[in-house]
Design an enzyme around this catalytic site. Structure first.
Site, PDB file in Angstrom:
ATOM      1  N   TYR A  76     -16.980  19.637  11.391  1.00 45.21           N
ATOM      2  CA  TYR A  76     -16.562  18.450  12.147  1.00 45.21           C
ATOM      3  C   TYR A  76     -17.307  17.216  11.645  1.00 45.21           C
ATOM      4  O   TYR A  76     -16.730  16.146  11.498  1.00 45.21           O
ATOM      5  CB  TYR A  76     -16.809  18.630  13.647  1.00 45.21           C
ATOM      6  N   PHE A 128       2.953  -7.447   3.369  1.00 47.84           N
ATOM      7  CA  PHE A 128       3.409  -6.060   3.343  1.00 47.84           C
ATOM      8  C   PHE A 128       3.673  -5.668   4.802  1.00 47.84           C
ATOM      9  O   PHE A 128       2.970  -6.108   5.706  1.00 47.84           O
ATOM     10  CB  PHE A 128       2.400  -5.114   2.695  1.00 47.84           C
ATOM     11  N   THR A 129       4.690  -4.834   5.006  1.00 48.45           N
ATOM     12  CA  THR A 129       5.171  -4.535   6.368  1.00 48.45           C
ATOM     13  C   THR A 129       4.041  -4.162   7.342  1.00 48.45           C
ATOM     14  O   THR A 129       3.818  -4.855   8.337  1.00 48.45           O
ATOM     15  CB  THR A 129       6.199  -3.392   6.320  1.00 48.45           C
ATOM     16  N   ASP A 219      -6.038  -5.171  -0.660  1.00 49.63           N
ATOM     17  CA  ASP A 219      -5.144  -4.032  -0.459  1.00 49.63           C
ATOM     18  C   ASP A 219      -5.023  -3.355  -1.827  1.00 49.63           C
ATOM     19  O   ASP A 219      -4.268  -3.783  -2.693  1.00 49.63           O
ATOM     20  CB  ASP A 219      -3.783  -4.496   0.052  1.00 49.63           C
ATOM     21  N   LYS A 262      -0.644   6.609  -2.719  1.00 48.18           N
ATOM     22  CA  LYS A 262       0.016   5.972  -3.868  1.00 48.18           C
ATOM     23  C   LYS A 262      -0.807   6.299  -5.128  1.00 48.18           C
ATOM     24  O   LYS A 262      -0.788   7.424  -5.576  1.00 48.18           O
ATOM     25  CB  LYS A 262       0.141   4.464  -3.648  1.00 48.18           C
ATOM     26  N   ARG A 386      14.776  -3.040   0.671  1.00 51.31           N
ATOM     27  CA  ARG A 386      13.667  -3.973   0.813  1.00 51.31           C
ATOM     28  C   ARG A 386      14.297  -5.360   0.872  1.00 51.31           C
ATOM     29  O   ARG A 386      14.430  -6.041  -0.130  1.00 51.31           O
ATOM     30  CB  ARG A 386      12.681  -3.865  -0.366  1.00 51.31           C
ATOM     31  N   PHE A 452      13.116  -1.003   9.832  1.00 51.44           N
ATOM     32  CA  PHE A 452      13.776  -0.353   8.692  1.00 51.44           C
ATOM     33  C   PHE A 452      13.646   1.162   8.718  1.00 51.44           C
ATOM     34  O   PHE A 452      14.478   1.869   8.167  1.00 51.44           O
ATOM     35  CB  PHE A 452      13.240  -0.906   7.358  1.00 51.44           C
TER      36      PHE A 452
HETATM   37  C1  LIG Z   1       1.902   2.003   1.547  1.00 49.49           C
HETATM   38  C2  LIG Z   1       1.206   0.740   1.643  1.00 49.49           C
HETATM   39  C3  LIG Z   1       0.420   0.412   2.752  1.00 49.49           C
HETATM   40  C4  LIG Z   1       0.310   1.291   3.974  1.00 49.49           C
HETATM   41  O1  LIG Z   1      -0.219   2.509   3.685  1.00 49.49           O
HETATM   42  P1  LIG Z   1       0.208   3.870   4.449  1.00 49.49           P
HETATM   43  O2  LIG Z   1      -0.618   4.904   3.797  1.00 49.49           O
HETATM   44  O3  LIG Z   1       1.672   4.053   4.250  1.00 49.49           O
HETATM   45  O4  LIG Z   1      -0.136   3.697   5.886  1.00 49.49           O
HETATM   46  C5  LIG Z   1      -0.245  -0.794   2.730  1.00 49.49           C
HETATM   47  N1  LIG Z   1      -0.131  -1.649   1.718  1.00 49.49           N
HETATM   48  C6  LIG Z   1       0.630  -1.373   0.640  1.00 49.49           C
HETATM   49  C7  LIG Z   1       0.728  -2.356  -0.459  1.00 49.49           C
HETATM   50  C8  LIG Z   1       1.330  -0.182   0.571  1.00 49.49           C
HETATM   51  O5  LIG Z   1       2.107   0.062  -0.484  1.00 49.49           O
END
Ligand SMILES: *Cc1c(COP(=O)(O)O)cnc(C)c1O
Length: 460
Positions: A76, A128-129, A219, A262, A386, A452
């Site tokens: 843990y 970004f969303t 980011d 990613k 998009r 979306f």
């Molecule tokens: C995917 C992504 C996020 C969010 O990450 P999650 O792991 O999907 O929560 C943030 N910023 C960018 C540029 C992304 O491509």
């Protein structure tokens, strides 16, 4: 006399295990897309042949990563894998303090809650969303400071992710630095089509923010792809390795949020990193509320091990060459078929320009949503919208009308072959040939947040 030969890139790996795909008929696909409300997010993965919905969490892990899963220390508190990950983040990215989170948005939630006060403004190189939503939920407002070329799908600018310092300076003068908790800088800007920011621009930003006493939060979800473009396109970087370039990028920022799903080649995971002790202290406290203890943050020990290995693999020059090389291959193939795509080709996928593909549809008829549904119907290839659906509504409930109306063909890392890319380009060409007969859609169900993902549509 000397002859120069063309030298192709090839994948720096070979296949050890395969996953069988299901082939479908047009009748099956029509039923499936109707049931999904013409939203590719609502399709069952089983009904998909080639899945280009996203490059998020869809990478193929290496044998080393799979072996790493067996080395999970599921304690843990204080798991060995946490310390391994912490060391990787310090060594490869150069950030001091690490808070693991279940994925990128977990880190965005925490950093937004800690740094943003109601009324604050957060300038960023395109929204970004999830990033913008967390900024807004914390009471902030996002302000776009990316160069105009980023909004132009035919501009050949090599660094469309760059900050426009006139735009930034106007915001700083208007609101004052005290209202700007940080500048939100994405590497290889997702919403602009996977377009990089240059090292020169980052250096200038560092100078500017030092003068004004403003933080930069990075980011870094696609930092390795950005580093590849710097290596290929920016003067003086040809001989530098991806891992050095990545470390230099990070050095111009004060902290980062990462979706490890990613570039970091894992199926789940993320983190928040910072160089500031105070921010770390607060984040370490808050992560316990939303994610889990600060040495696992919603992840299993084995997930952190796979992430630590994935980070290292993602910074290999040959890996990045093959990764972006495959995306470029698809892009060139589509261009040879006169399919309108965003130029230059980005790092993680091809963005087809739905406005030029379906010029007879208005933006209120959802051209990108429509095109994504048609590509699925044609071939079982899943892509995503998009455009206006992804852009959502502002705090007053009005639709954002983004300039870009795109369909994203996202390439998972190390998953598909060049033959799959041929099939994708050819299927899209068939849709292009019958485009005049394609009608738009109307939205019949709209969820409140990030619409979306779950919105439903009907054909007009
Ligand atoms: C995917 C992504 C996020 C969010 O990450 P999650 O792991 O999907 O929560 C943030 N910023 C960018 C540029 C992304 O491509």
């Amino acid at each position: 006399m000397s002859t120069t030969y063309h030298r192709s890139w090839a994948e720096p790996y070979k296949i050890k295990m395969v996953e069988l795909l299901k082939m479908t008929t047009r009748g099956q696909r029509l039923r499936a897309i109707k049931e999904a409300g013409f939203n590719t997010f609502l399709l069952k993965s089983e009904d998909v042949y080639i899945d280009l919905l996203t490059d998020s969490g869809t990478s193929a892990m290496s044998d080393r990563q799979w072996a790493g899963l067996m080395m999970g220390d599921e304690a843990y508190a204080g798991s060995r894998n946490f310390y391994r990950l912490e060391k990787a983040v310090q060594q490869y990215y150069g950030y001091k303090y690490l808070i693991p989170t279940h994925q990128g948005r977990g880190a965005e939630n925490i950093i937004s809650k800690i740094l943003i006060k109601p009324g604050d403004v957060i300038p960023g190189n395109m929204y970004f969303t999830t990033t913008r939503l967390h900024q807004e939920l914390a009471g902030g407002t996002f302000a776009d400071i990316i160069i105009d070329e980023a909004h132009d799908p035919v501009s050949e600018h090599p660094f469309k992710g760059n900050v426009d310092f006139d735009k930034l300076d106007r915001i700083v003068k208007q609101y004052g630095a005290s209202k700007i908790p940080y500048i939100s800088i994405a590497t290889n800007v997702n919403m602009a089509g996977g377009q990089p920011i240059s090292m020169a621009n980052l250096r200038e930003l560092r100078e500017y923010t030092h003068q004004h006493g403003i933080r930069v939060i990075h980011d870094m979800t696609r930092v390795a792809e950005n580093a590849y473009f710097i290596q290929q396109r920016e003067e003086g970087f040809k001989k530098r390795h991806i891992r050095d370039i990545v470390k230099e990028i990070c050095s111009y920022t004060d902290g980062a949020t990462m979706s490890a799903k990613k570039d970091a080649l894992v199926n789940i995971g993320g983190f928040l990193a910072t160089n500031e002790w105070d921010v770390f202290e607060e984040a370490r406290n808050m992560v316990v509320v939303y994610e889990g203890l600060h040495t696992y943050g919603g992840l299993a020990g084995r997930d952190m091990e796979a992430m630590a290995i994935g980070i290292e693999e993602s910074l290999d020059d040959n890996h990045m060459h093959a990764r972006v090389g495959q995306v470029e291959y698809l892009g060139h193939k589509m261009e040879s078929f006169d399919i309108p795509i965003v130029r230059p080709v980005g790092g993680h996928g091809i963005f087809v320009d739905a406005r030029r593909f379906l010029p007879h549809l208005t933006q209120d008829e959802f051209p990108a949503q429509t095109l994504a549904a048609e590509v699925y119907l044609e071939s079982g290839i899943r892509t995503m919208e998009r455009g206006i659906v992804s852009a959502g509504r502002n705090a007053d409930g009005e639709n954002y009308y983004p300039k870009l109306e795109l369909v994203r063909f996202t390439i998972p890392r190390r998953v598909y072959t060049q033959a799959h890319m041929d099939v994708v380009a050819e299927a899209t060409q068939v849709v292009l040939k019958r485009r005049n007969r394609i009608k738009g859609m109307k939205m019949v169900y709209e969820p409140k947040y990030l619409r979306f993902f779950q919105a439903r549509f009907e054909r007009l």
